[in-house]
Design a protein around this motif. Structure first.
Motif, PDB file in Angstrom:
ATOM      1  N   ASP A 199       0.819  -1.209   0.000  1.00  0.00           N
ATOM      2  CA  ASP A 199       0.000   0.000   0.000  1.00  0.00           C
ATOM      3  C   ASP A 199       0.856   1.265   0.000  1.00  0.00           C
ATOM      4  O   ASP A 199       0.483   2.288  -0.581  1.00  0.00           O
ATOM      5  CB  ASP A 199      -0.932   0.005   1.218  1.00  0.00           C
ATOM      6  CG  ASP A 199      -2.031  -1.040   1.104  1.00  0.00           C
ATOM      7  OD1 ASP A 199      -2.318  -1.481  -0.033  1.00  0.00           O
ATOM      8  OD2 ASP A 199      -2.595  -1.421   2.146  1.00  0.00           O
ATOM      9  N   LYS A 200       2.023   1.199   0.634  1.00  0.00           N
ATOM     10  CA  LYS A 200       2.899   2.371   0.703  1.00  0.00           C
ATOM     11  C   LYS A 200       3.685   2.576  -0.589  1.00  0.00           C
ATOM     12  O   LYS A 200       3.930   3.712  -1.002  1.00  0.00           O
ATOM     13  CB  LYS A 200       3.876   2.220   1.872  1.00  0.00           C
ATOM     14  CG  LYS A 200       3.219   2.265   3.240  1.00  0.00           C
ATOM     15  CD  LYS A 200       4.263   2.088   4.344  1.00  0.00           C
ATOM     16  CE  LYS A 200       3.626   2.095   5.726  1.00  0.00           C
ATOM     17  NZ  LYS A 200       4.632   1.877   6.801  1.00  0.00           N
ATOM     18  N   PHE A 201       4.123   1.485  -1.223  1.00  0.00           N
ATOM     19  CA  PHE A 201       5.051   1.584  -2.342  1.00  0.00           C
ATOM     20  C   PHE A 201       4.382   1.520  -3.715  1.00  0.00           C
ATOM     21  O   PHE A 201       5.007   1.854  -4.709  1.00  0.00           O
ATOM     22  CB  PHE A 201       6.102   0.477  -2.261  1.00  0.00           C
ATOM     23  CG  PHE A 201       7.036   0.607  -1.082  1.00  0.00           C
ATOM     24  CD1 PHE A 201       7.107   1.789  -0.361  1.00  0.00           C
ATOM     25  CD2 PHE A 201       7.850  -0.445  -0.695  1.00  0.00           C
ATOM     26  CE1 PHE A 201       7.959   1.917   0.727  1.00  0.00           C
ATOM     27  CE2 PHE A 201       8.702  -0.338   0.383  1.00  0.00           C
ATOM     28  CZ  PHE A 201       8.755   0.856   1.102  1.00  0.00           C
ATOM     29  N   LEU A 202       3.142   1.044  -3.799  1.00  0.00           N
ATOM     30  CA  LEU A 202       2.456   0.878  -5.075  1.00  0.00           C
ATOM     31  C   LEU A 202       1.399   1.950  -5.258  1.00  0.00           C
ATOM     32  O   LEU A 202       0.800   2.433  -4.298  1.00  0.00           O
ATOM     33  CB  LEU A 202       1.812  -0.507  -5.165  1.00  0.00           C
ATOM     34  CG  LEU A 202       2.749  -1.713  -5.019  1.00  0.00           C
ATOM     35  CD1 LEU A 202       1.949  -3.010  -5.081  1.00  0.00           C
ATOM     36  CD2 LEU A 202       3.821  -1.705  -6.090  1.00  0.00           C
ATOM     37  N   THR A 203       1.156   2.312  -6.503  1.00  0.00           N
ATOM     38  CA  THR A 203       0.152   3.319  -6.836  1.00  0.00           C
ATOM     39  C   THR A 203      -0.995   2.660  -7.586  1.00  0.00           C
ATOM     40  O   THR A 203      -0.813   2.150  -8.695  1.00  0.00           O
ATOM     41  CB  THR A 203       0.772   4.432  -7.713  1.00  0.00           C
ATOM     42  OG1 THR A 203       1.872   5.026  -7.015  1.00  0.00           O
ATOM     43  CG2 THR A 203      -0.272   5.497  -8.022  1.00  0.00           C
TER      44      THR A 203
END
Length: 446
Positions: A199-203
């Motif tokens: 959730d933090k690293f993917l868009t």
């Protein structure tokens, strides 16, 4: 998509796939490739041996070929992070195979080999860089590598990354990447920590899951044999005398345990090799080459080193010691029954390992069938015990640097040897450096 030709991949990729004999995509490839060709971020979940590497390599090479530019100075256009050296080498070989009909430069960066050679290799830049986190940060700190030109970022075996304690390295690496990039996460399991990281690293990622979490490979036959801890070596030796054990992968929890198994097998006239974090990179590569080439039919491995073992024709997996993390069981037995073949996974379970077996059966939602000890086992075991080589007594620690009963911990950086108790620099800060021999310490007056 029923054929690779349905994806609309570039001609050079179609030619490479034909040369490799690829015709029908696996489920993870069929679901992931169309989204990746469209430039979407993806979070892919698939058990080991299902073709994750081709699932991200093929569309990535296609997309890179659509904008043919020179590799950036001291940089790369695509970065793939891997938890182990063996897996990094395997991924790089796959990229070279798929990109052999295009002008493609591929490099690997990991510990265990001279860093100066890697610094020179990165001077001109490369198209695809496959790296382990520790050595990647070493090159960045020496200003031999920069990541501002990365177009595609891949985190492979994300669950193993976190289990090995690479979360702090990832938090250092990701901010160095450009915000405008395509990010890909692939993992065999998806615990909550991995989901939070994604959730933090993917868009706006597409989530692709082709098998339930911790599902064992369908064609793997599983068995468990209950025995005393002291009987395991004899049981393994007698099992390997069966010619049906053509190519066998044996798992231990510790590095010293792997070496001990090899010594005992040698004493019984069975040739084998060990692969683990204390072995140098050339030793690990030679052991894997001998196993892959058939010169050695037994390879004894720890969980960390085995993540990069992708060898066709493994007929048997033996859990000499059951893993104390149940997800590791799925990864272990997935080394056999690959590419549609059948395989047998045998576990030796001592009394103190029964809780581990219960955790495995709970996770996989399967009851492992019990196989009895062989006939005349006790008599044969007594004979083998008399001829067994002496075993040095030492404190057993697993390859993450902690005892058997613990489930998590910080690993040695990229498989390098680690002092018991954690980070070496932290120990120096706490206990101080060892006084060199011959140096006297004098009290200083005011």
């Amino acid at each position: 998509m029923t054929k690779f030709s349905d994806f609309g991949l570039a001609d050079f990729l179609q030619k490479a796939l034909a040369a490799e004999g690829y015709e029908t995509p696996t489920p993870i490839q069929a679901q992931a490739i169309p989204h990746l060709l469209a430039g979407r971020d993806i979070c892919g979940i698939a058990q080991t041996g299902t073709g994750k590497t081709a699932a991200f390599a093929l569309p990535s090479l296609h997309n890179l070929s659509q904008r043919p530019i020179a590799p950036p100075h001291k940089g790369c256009r695509m970065l793939v992070l891997s938890p182990t050296r063996e897996l990094a080498s395997q991924i790089a070989e796959s990229f070279r195979a798929y990109g052999k009909f295009m002008k493609l430069t591929v490099a690997t960066v990991f510990g265990g080999v001279p860093i100066n050679r890697q610094i020179r290799q990165m001077e001109r830049g490369v198209d695809v860089l496959v790296a382990t986190p520790g050595r990647l940060i070493d090159l960045i700190d020496q200003r031999a590598l920069q990541l501002r030109d990365v177009e595609i970022f891949v985190l492979d075996e994300a669950d193993q990354m976190l289990d090995l304690g690479f979360i702090h390295s990832l938090k250092r690496i990701v901010p160095l990447l450009p915000r405008k990039r395509q990010s890909l996460f692939f993992s065999a399991t998806m615990p909550k920590t991995i989901a939070d990281l994604a959730d933090k690293f993917l868009t706006d990622p597409v989530k692709v899951a082709v098998a339930p979490v911790a599902t064992t490979a369908e064609r793997v036959e599983q068995r468990v044999t209950f025995c005393n801890q002291t009987e395991k070596q004899a049981l393994l030796t007698l099992s390997l005398r069966d010619p049906a054990f053509e190519r066998t992968l044996v798992f231990t929890r510790t590095k010293h345990g792997a070496d001990r198994v090899v010594r005992h097998l040698a004493g019984a006239g069975i040739e084998s090799d060990a692969i683990h974090g204390n072995k140098s990179q050339p030793q690990r590569e030679r052991a894997l080459a001998r196993f892959r080439g058939g010169q050695s039919r037994v390879l004894v491995a720890t969980d960390i080193a085995a993540r990069g073992i992708d060898v066709d024709g493994v007929t048997h997996v033996v859990n000499f010691e059951l893993p104390n993390v149940p997800e590791q069981y799925v990864h272990r037995i997935g080394r056999t029954a690959r590419a549609g073949a059948a395989g047998l996974a045998i576990s030796f379970c001592a009394e103190d390992e029964r809780p581990y077996l219960r955790d495995i059966e709970k996770l996989t939602r399967q009851k492992v069938p019990v196989a009895p000890l062989p006939e005349n086992f006790l008599a044969e075991a007594a004979k083998l015990k008399k001829s067994a080589p002496p075993v040095p007594v030492r404190q057993e620690r697993d390859e993450r640097g902690h005892g058997h009963g613990q489930r998590h911990g910080q690993s040695a950086r990229d498989g390098h040897r680690q002092l018991p108790g954690g980070d070496q620099q932290a120990r120096r800060r706490r206990f101080g450096r060892k006084k060199p021999a011959g140096v006297k310490v004098q009290a200083m007056g005011r």
